[in-house]
Motif scaffolding. Structure first.
Motif, PDB file in Angstrom:
ATOM      1  N   ARG A 126      -0.977  -6.887 -50.002  1.00 20.44           N
ATOM      2  CA  ARG A 126      -0.938  -6.326 -49.356  1.00 20.44           C
ATOM      3  C   ARG A 126       0.127  -4.945 -49.871  1.00 20.44           C
ATOM      4  O   ARG A 126      -0.184  -3.272 -49.518  1.00 20.44           O
ATOM      5  N   HIS A 127       1.135  -5.034 -50.359  1.00 19.70           N
ATOM      6  CA  HIS A 127       2.179  -4.634 -51.109  1.00 19.70           C
ATOM      7  C   HIS A 127       2.098  -3.442 -51.871  1.00 19.70           C
ATOM      8  O   HIS A 127       2.160  -2.311 -52.133  1.00 19.70           O
TER       9      HIS A 127
ATOM     10  N   GLU B 262      -0.044  -0.946 -51.013  1.00 20.73           N
ATOM     11  CA  GLU B 262       1.229  -0.068 -49.726  1.00 20.73           C
ATOM     12  C   GLU B 262       2.010   0.865 -50.429  1.00 20.73           C
ATOM     13  O   GLU B 262       1.495   2.237 -50.290  1.00 20.73           O
ATOM     14  N   SER B 263       2.180   0.774 -51.463  1.00 19.02           N
ATOM     15  CA  SER B 263       3.142   0.737 -52.800  1.00 19.02           C
ATOM     16  C   SER B 263       1.977   1.993 -53.880  1.00 19.02           C
ATOM     17  O   SER B 263       2.594   3.243 -54.057  1.00 19.02           O
TER      18      SER B 263
END
Length: 330
Positions: free
Chosen positions: A39-40, A43-44
């Motif tokens: 997820r990170h 999102e990044s």
């Protein structure tokens, strides 16, 4: 209602075994780590849906990453140890992940080095693939914030002793970090097999050691040694005894790392009765039935077991040793 099975299966159960002793029982703990990391990355903007994520695994992380990739529409490639069992292999195939297992080896160092070397070859041939680096990238700490929040809310107020297998360092290290940031007094106790380089036991072999997920034969960048207050080294036979006793007394059917953590938590609870001890059961016991649980009649009574208290790593010895970290003699 959960949007995906990964969101449901990641949820642990906090089970009271005594007023001051609890087990944090996961079906497969590393789903938290994998979901949070993927997820990170999305999102990044580091990766995009449809990209291929690659890593090596001895079993639990392989399933976790495959589920996370399924959840977020990614492709998954695993370089696996021979400890990846048939159940996991079949699930990976159906989930759309690809698995290649390295040649069998009784040497943990050779197994881990071979897997990492193969990952490097894959990345050289496919530069667009993203290496998850579960052993080295602290992005894997992110997913455990939710678990720490739940522990903080559910456990009685007061000081805690958190006990768990060290492995990549992400689970125990992250939980202690987030709990301490919330104001909790946390003593962090790491559990290791003999032969692991992470806390300096590589000079003491354990030929029967099959709990590779909590130890390391190569340096892991994710382990923050300064977070740990104490370390326990538990051999295979003692871990089996701890796991069998856990199942017999509580009904919790968990892996060998849970058996080792169970022993360590009981001991730490005796050392300091002012603290609530919580130990981690990272996975279920299914893949250890033949190699460990089938020996249950030979398992020792855990009330007869106690560790060697040491002050120097030179004094490490079977079947179970423990010390404050860092040791006074280091």
């Amino acid at each position: 209602m959960h949007a995906h099975i990964a969101e449901a299966v990641k949820k642990p159960d906090l089970i009271s075994l005594a007023p001051d002793l609890a087990c944090l029982r996961f079906e497969t703990m590393k789903v938290y780590s994998a979901l949070g990391a993927v997820r990170h990355l999305l999102e990044s903007g580091t990766v995009r849906p449809g990209d291929t994520l690659v890593d090596s695994s001895s079993g639990i992380y392989a399933q976790a990453l495959a589920l996370a990739c399924h959840r977020y529409g990614m492709k998954c490639h695993i370089v696996g140890s021979t400890t990846v069992d048939r159940s996991t292999r079949v699930q990976l195939e159906i989930l759309g992940a690809t698995l290649e297992q390295v040649a069998p080896s009784r040497d943990l160092r050779l197994d881990q080095e071979t897997r990492v070397r193969r990952v490097a070859e894959i990345l050289a041939a496919h530069p667009s693939y993203h290496w998850m680096r579960q052993y080295h990238d602290d992005i894997h700490y992110h997913g455990y914030r939710e678990v720490a929040d739940e522990l903080d809310a559910e456990l009685p107020a007061g000081p805690l002793t958190l006990v768990g297998g060290v492995g990549s360092g992400a689970s125990t290290g992250a939980l202690a970090t987030y709990l301490r940031a919330a104001g909790r007094d946390v003593s962090l106790v790491g559990v290791q097999p003999f032969g692991s380089v992470t806390f300096g036991s590589e000079h003491v072999a354990d030929p029967d050691m099959i709990i590779a997920g909590i130890g390391s034969a190569i340096a892991f960048g994710n382990v923050r040694h300064e977070l740990y207050d104490r370390v326990h080294w538990v051999n295979f036979d003692s871990a089996v005894s701890g796991a069998v006793a856990l199942l017999r007394t509580s009904g919790i059917f968990a892996g060998l790392s849970a058996g080792a953590a169970h022993l360590a938590a009981r001991w730490e609870r005796l050392r300091d009765t002012s603290r609530t001890a919580v130990f981690i059961a990272a996975d279920t016991g299914h893949r250890y039935v033949d190699s460990a649980y089938a020996r249950h009649r030979q398992a020792a009574d855990i009330d007869t077991l106690k560790p060697h208290e040491i002050t120097s790593l030179d004094a490490l010895r079977h079947p179970w040793s423990t010390t404050s970290w860092p040791p006074a003699g280091r």
